[in-house]
Design a protein around this motif. Structure first.
Motif, PDB file in Angstrom:
ATOM      1  N   ARG A  49       0.803  -1.228   0.000  1.00 23.89           N
ATOM      2  CA  ARG A  49       0.000   0.000   0.000  1.00 23.89           C
ATOM      3  C   ARG A  49       0.836   1.279   0.000  1.00 23.89           C
ATOM      4  NH1 ARG A  49      -4.738  -0.165   4.275  1.00 23.89           N
ATOM      5  NH2 ARG A  49      -5.398   1.542   2.929  1.00 23.89           N
ATOM      6  N   THR A  50       2.148   1.155  -0.164  1.00 24.93           N
ATOM      7  CA  THR A  50       2.990   2.353  -0.214  1.00 24.93           C
ATOM      8  C   THR A  50       2.589   3.258  -1.372  1.00 24.93           C
ATOM      9  OG1 THR A  50       4.864   1.174   0.760  1.00 24.93           O
ATOM     10  CG2 THR A  50       5.352   3.203  -0.441  1.00 24.93           C
ATOM     11  N   PHE A  51       2.441   2.666  -2.553  1.00 24.28           N
ATOM     12  CA  PHE A  51       2.070   3.456  -3.726  1.00 24.28           C
ATOM     13  C   PHE A  51       0.624   3.943  -3.641  1.00 24.28           C
ATOM     14  CE2 PHE A  51       5.428   1.138  -6.493  1.00 24.28           C
ATOM     15  CZ  PHE A  51       6.409   1.959  -5.971  1.00 24.28           C
ATOM     16  N   LEU A  52      -0.247   3.137  -3.063  1.00 26.49           N
ATOM     17  CA  LEU A  52      -1.649   3.551  -2.924  1.00 26.49           C
ATOM     18  C   LEU A  52      -1.769   4.783  -2.032  1.00 26.49           C
ATOM     19  CD1 LEU A  52      -3.450   0.099  -2.524  1.00 26.49           C
ATOM     20  CD2 LEU A  52      -3.469   1.602  -4.523  1.00 26.49           C
ATOM     21  N   ILE A  53      -1.015   4.790  -0.937  1.00 27.35           N
ATOM     22  CA  ILE A  53      -1.038   5.941  -0.027  1.00 27.35           C
ATOM     23  C   ILE A  53      -0.459   7.167  -0.722  1.00 27.35           C
ATOM     24  CG2 ILE A  53      -0.079   6.879   2.117  1.00 27.35           C
ATOM     25  CD1 ILE A  53      -0.197   4.002   3.236  1.00 27.35           C
ATOM     26  N   GLY A  54       0.658   6.974  -1.445  1.00 26.90           N
ATOM     27  CA  GLY A  54       1.268   8.086  -2.169  1.00 26.90           C
ATOM     28  C   GLY A  54       0.331   8.673  -3.211  1.00 26.90           C
ATOM     29  N   ILE A  55      -0.351   7.801  -3.956  1.00 21.15           N
ATOM     30  CA  ILE A  55      -1.306   8.265  -4.974  1.00 21.15           C
ATOM     31  C   ILE A  55      -2.452   9.028  -4.318  1.00 21.15           C
ATOM     32  CG2 ILE A  55      -3.029   7.503  -6.655  1.00 21.15           C
ATOM     33  CD1 ILE A  55      -1.120   5.164  -7.318  1.00 21.15           C
ATOM     34  N   ALA A  56      -2.980   8.492  -3.218  1.00 18.41           N
ATOM     35  CA  ALA A  56      -4.112   9.133  -2.535  1.00 18.41           C
ATOM     36  C   ALA A  56      -3.743  10.529  -2.046  1.00 18.41           C
ATOM     37  CB  ALA A  56      -4.574   8.266  -1.365  1.00 18.41           C
ATOM     38  N   ILE A  57      -2.553  10.665  -1.465  1.00 23.24           N
ATOM     39  CA  ILE A  57      -2.124  11.967  -0.940  1.00 23.24           C
ATOM     40  C   ILE A  57      -1.919  12.964  -2.081  1.00 23.24           C
ATOM     41  CG2 ILE A  57      -0.230  13.175   0.216  1.00 23.24           C
ATOM     42  CD1 ILE A  57       0.107  10.674   1.968  1.00 23.24           C
ATOM     43  N   SER A  58      -1.256  12.524  -3.144  1.00 22.57           N
ATOM     44  CA  SER A  58      -1.022  13.425  -4.282  1.00 22.57           C
ATOM     45  C   SER A  58      -2.326  13.822  -4.960  1.00 22.57           C
ATOM     46  CB  SER A  58      -0.083  12.758  -5.300  1.00 22.57           C
ATOM     47  OG  SER A  58       1.221  12.633  -4.782  1.00 22.57           O
ATOM     48  N   MET A  59      -3.252  12.870  -5.108  1.00 19.63           N
ATOM     49  CA  MET A  59      -4.518  13.181  -5.764  1.00 19.63           C
ATOM     50  C   MET A  59      -5.367  14.130  -4.917  1.00 19.63           C
ATOM     51  SD  MET A  59      -4.232  11.866  -8.656  1.00 19.63           S
ATOM     52  CE  MET A  59      -5.869  12.285  -9.255  1.00 19.63           C
ATOM     53  N   ARG A  60      -5.272  14.012  -3.600  1.00 19.49           N
ATOM     54  CA  ARG A  60      -5.999  14.955  -2.748  1.00 19.49           C
ATOM     55  C   ARG A  60      -5.465  16.369  -2.938  1.00 19.49           C
ATOM     56  NH1 ARG A  60      -4.486  13.675   2.552  1.00 19.49           N
ATOM     57  NH2 ARG A  60      -3.052  15.428   2.511  1.00 19.49           N
ATOM     58  N   ARG A  61      -4.155  16.494  -2.993  1.00 21.16           N
ATOM     59  CA  ARG A  61      -3.549  17.816  -3.175  1.00 21.16           C
ATOM     60  C   ARG A  61      -3.890  18.410  -4.536  1.00 21.16           C
ATOM     61  NH1 ARG A  61       2.129  15.602  -0.789  1.00 21.16           N
ATOM     62  NH2 ARG A  61       1.750  16.052   1.416  1.00 21.16           N
ATOM     63  N   ILE A  62      -3.808  17.589  -5.584  1.00 21.71           N
ATOM     64  CA  ILE A  62      -4.083  18.102  -6.922  1.00 21.71           C
ATOM     65  C   ILE A  62      -5.557  18.460  -7.067  1.00 21.71           C
ATOM     66  CG2 ILE A  62      -4.581  15.894  -8.047  1.00 21.71           C
ATOM     67  CD1 ILE A  62      -2.478  18.648  -9.608  1.00 21.71           C
ATOM     68  N   TRP A 105       7.662  29.615  -7.386  1.00 23.48           N
ATOM     69  CA  TRP A 105       6.736  30.016  -6.328  1.00 23.48           C
ATOM     70  C   TRP A 105       7.014  29.293  -5.014  1.00 23.48           C
ATOM     71  CZ3 TRP A 105       3.767  34.130  -7.030  1.00 23.48           C
ATOM     72  CH2 TRP A 105       3.412  34.501  -8.326  1.00 23.48           C
ATOM     73  N   LEU A 106       7.816  28.230  -5.058  1.00 18.69           N
ATOM     74  CA  LEU A 106       8.016  27.421  -3.857  1.00 18.69           C
ATOM     75  C   LEU A 106       8.721  28.171  -2.728  1.00 18.69           C
ATOM     76  CD1 LEU A 106       7.505  24.668  -2.625  1.00 18.69           C
ATOM     77  CD2 LEU A 106       9.711  23.920  -3.503  1.00 18.69           C
ATOM     78  N   PRO A 107       9.823  28.925  -2.987  1.00 17.78           N
ATOM     79  CA  PRO A 107      10.433  29.673  -1.875  1.00 17.78           C
ATOM     80  C   PRO A 107       9.455  30.630  -1.203  1.00 17.78           C
ATOM     81  CG  PRO A 107      11.904  29.627  -3.769  1.00 17.78           C
ATOM     82  CD  PRO A 107      10.591  29.076  -4.237  1.00 17.78           C
ATOM     83  N   GLU A 117       1.230  21.366   4.083  1.00 19.29           N
ATOM     84  CA  GLU A 117       0.346  21.092   2.954  1.00 19.29           C
ATOM     85  C   GLU A 117      -0.030  22.357   2.191  1.00 19.29           C
ATOM     86  OE1 GLU A 117      -1.937  17.514   1.582  1.00 19.29           O
ATOM     87  OE2 GLU A 117      -0.233  17.880   2.869  1.00 19.29           O
ATOM     88  N   LYS A 118      -0.227  23.448   2.913  1.00 23.19           N
ATOM     89  CA  LYS A 118      -0.659  24.687   2.269  1.00 23.19           C
ATOM     90  C   LYS A 118       0.368  25.180   1.255  1.00 23.19           C
ATOM     91  CE  LYS A 118      -3.385  26.287   6.237  1.00 23.19           C
ATOM     92  NZ  LYS A 118      -3.518  27.338   7.280  1.00 23.19           N
ATOM     93  N   ALA A 119       1.651  24.987   1.554  1.00 26.46           N
ATOM     94  CA  ALA A 119       2.697  25.446   0.645  1.00 26.46           C
ATOM     95  C   ALA A 119       2.622  24.711  -0.691  1.00 26.46           C
ATOM     96  CB  ALA A 119       4.073  25.244   1.285  1.00 26.46           C
ATOM     97  N   ILE A 120       2.426  23.400  -0.644  1.00 25.70           N
ATOM     98  CA  ILE A 120       2.353  22.620  -1.882  1.00 25.70           C
ATOM     99  C   ILE A 120       1.111  22.994  -2.680  1.00 25.70           C
ATOM    100  CG2 ILE A 120       2.160  20.295  -2.843  1.00 25.70           C
ATOM    101  CD1 ILE A 120       3.742  19.261  -0.516  1.00 25.70           C
ATOM    102  N   PHE A 196      10.697  18.875  -0.601  1.00 23.96           N
ATOM    103  CA  PHE A 196      10.758  18.675   0.846  1.00 23.96           C
ATOM    104  C   PHE A 196       9.843  17.530   1.249  1.00 23.96           C
ATOM    105  CE2 PHE A 196       7.462  21.875   0.277  1.00 23.96           C
ATOM    106  CZ  PHE A 196       6.453  21.470   1.122  1.00 23.96           C
ATOM    107  N   VAL A 197      10.130  16.951   2.418  1.00 21.82           N
ATOM    108  CA  VAL A 197       9.415  15.764   2.878  1.00 21.82           C
ATOM    109  C   VAL A 197       7.934  16.087   3.026  1.00 21.82           C
ATOM    110  CG1 VAL A 197       9.178  14.080   4.721  1.00 21.82           C
ATOM    111  CG2 VAL A 197      11.445  14.877   4.056  1.00 21.82           C
ATOM    112  N   SER A 198       7.107  15.396   2.263  1.00 27.94           N
ATOM    113  CA  SER A 198       5.692  15.742   2.255  1.00 27.94           C
ATOM    114  C   SER A 198       4.800  14.554   1.939  1.00 27.94           C
ATOM    115  CB  SER A 198       5.450  16.831   1.201  1.00 27.94           C
ATOM    116  OG  SER A 198       5.859  16.356  -0.073  1.00 27.94           O
ATOM    117  N   LEU A 199       5.378  13.359   1.871  1.00 35.84           N
ATOM    118  CA  LEU A 199       4.659  12.176   1.410  1.00 35.84           C
ATOM    119  C   LEU A 199       4.192  12.410  -0.027  1.00 35.84           C
ATOM    120  CD1 LEU A 199       2.664  11.261   4.636  1.00 35.84           C
ATOM    121  CD2 LEU A 199       4.876  10.381   3.887  1.00 35.84           C
TER     122      LEU A 199
END
Length: 252
Positions: A49-62, A105-107, A117-120, A196-199
């Motif tokens: 489930r490593t990739f599943l968790i990564g996909i879920a987190i990225s898809m929530r942000r996008i 825009w990241l800096p 999370e807000k920064a990303i 930066f570390v963000s999952l």
């Protein structure tokens, strides 16, 4: 031979070339893994489930970042396209900001919001919103004056003119802007997660690099590509096809 079969043959040849290059031992195995090694990493990543968790987190942000970009970009594009003062002032600023690489825009995001999370999400928004704005603006400016005159003659005024005439006529350009905005949002998200570390998928990509695990790096890259293709084919390609058919522009 249909298009689907040609794609299957193409990717099979690509994998065969990959395997052939691997067997030449030009690079060490940890730098250039075999296709089967990457496949095993993909299977293991989904099984634990490593990739599943990564996909879920990225898809929530996008979803959050792109959703905000769509609302803000369309509204701003409509206003700039219809208000001359905004066109001459804000319009030029939007064109300038659109040329900025999203990673710049990241800096600013880190200083304003910190490592969270807000920064990303901010980087995702800034990466996508101007493409959507410009697409909407181009569509509004391209509405034939005859359409506006016909709409007014039928009693459409104010917001009714927007809803009944301007937005439907500008829709093809708006969809192009939405598609470009999605592409920029997806790239911005990966860039933000890498730095930066963000999952998320970008984090998994960086962890693969830190651990010298090229199989994980390539596996995550494949997942990123597949998600991009799925979104394009299931959403934007279908939406564009429906619009072309509606406007009589489908030449296939």
């Amino acid at each position: 031979m249909n298009g689907f079969l040609r794609r299957i043959i193409f990717y099979a040849l690509l994998i065969a070339i990959w395997e052939m290059v691997f067997r030449l031992h030009i690079w060490e195995e940890f730098l250039f893994p075999a296709p089967l090694s990457v496949l095993q990493t993909l299977v293991n990543g989904f099984m634990d489930r490593t990739f599943l968790i990564g996909i879920a987190i990225s898809m929530r942000r996008i979803t959050i970042g792109y959703g905000i970009s769509v609302i803000a970009g369309i509204l701003l594009g409509l206003l700039i396209g219809r208000v001359k003062l905004l066109d001459e002032t804000v319009g030029s600023l939007v064109l300038g900001l659109q040329t900025l690489p999203s990673i710049t825009w990241l800096p600013l995001a880190l200083l304003w919001f910190g490592l969270n999370e807000k920064a990303i999400i901010f980087v995702v928004i800034m990466g996508a919103v101007f493409s959507i704005t410009i697409g909407t603006y181009s569509g509004v400016k391209g509405v034939p004056p005859l359409y506006l005159k016909a709409g007014r003659n039928r009693g459409a005024q104010g917001y009714q003119l927007f809803l009944q005439v301007i937005i439907p006529a500008a829709l093809p350009s708006i969809v192009v802007g939405l598609k470009q905005g999605w592409s920029w949002a997806w790239r911005s998200l990966m860039a933000g997660e890498l730095l930066f570390v963000s999952l998320g998928l970008g984090f998994l990509l960086m962890m693969g690099r830190e651990l010298n695990d090229m199989s994980q790096v390539i596996a995550v890259m494949i997942i990123i590509i597949i998600i991009g293709l799925v979104v394009d084919k299931l959403i934007f390609a279908k939406l564009e096809r429906n619009l072309y058919e509606r406007w009589g522009l489908d030449l296939a």
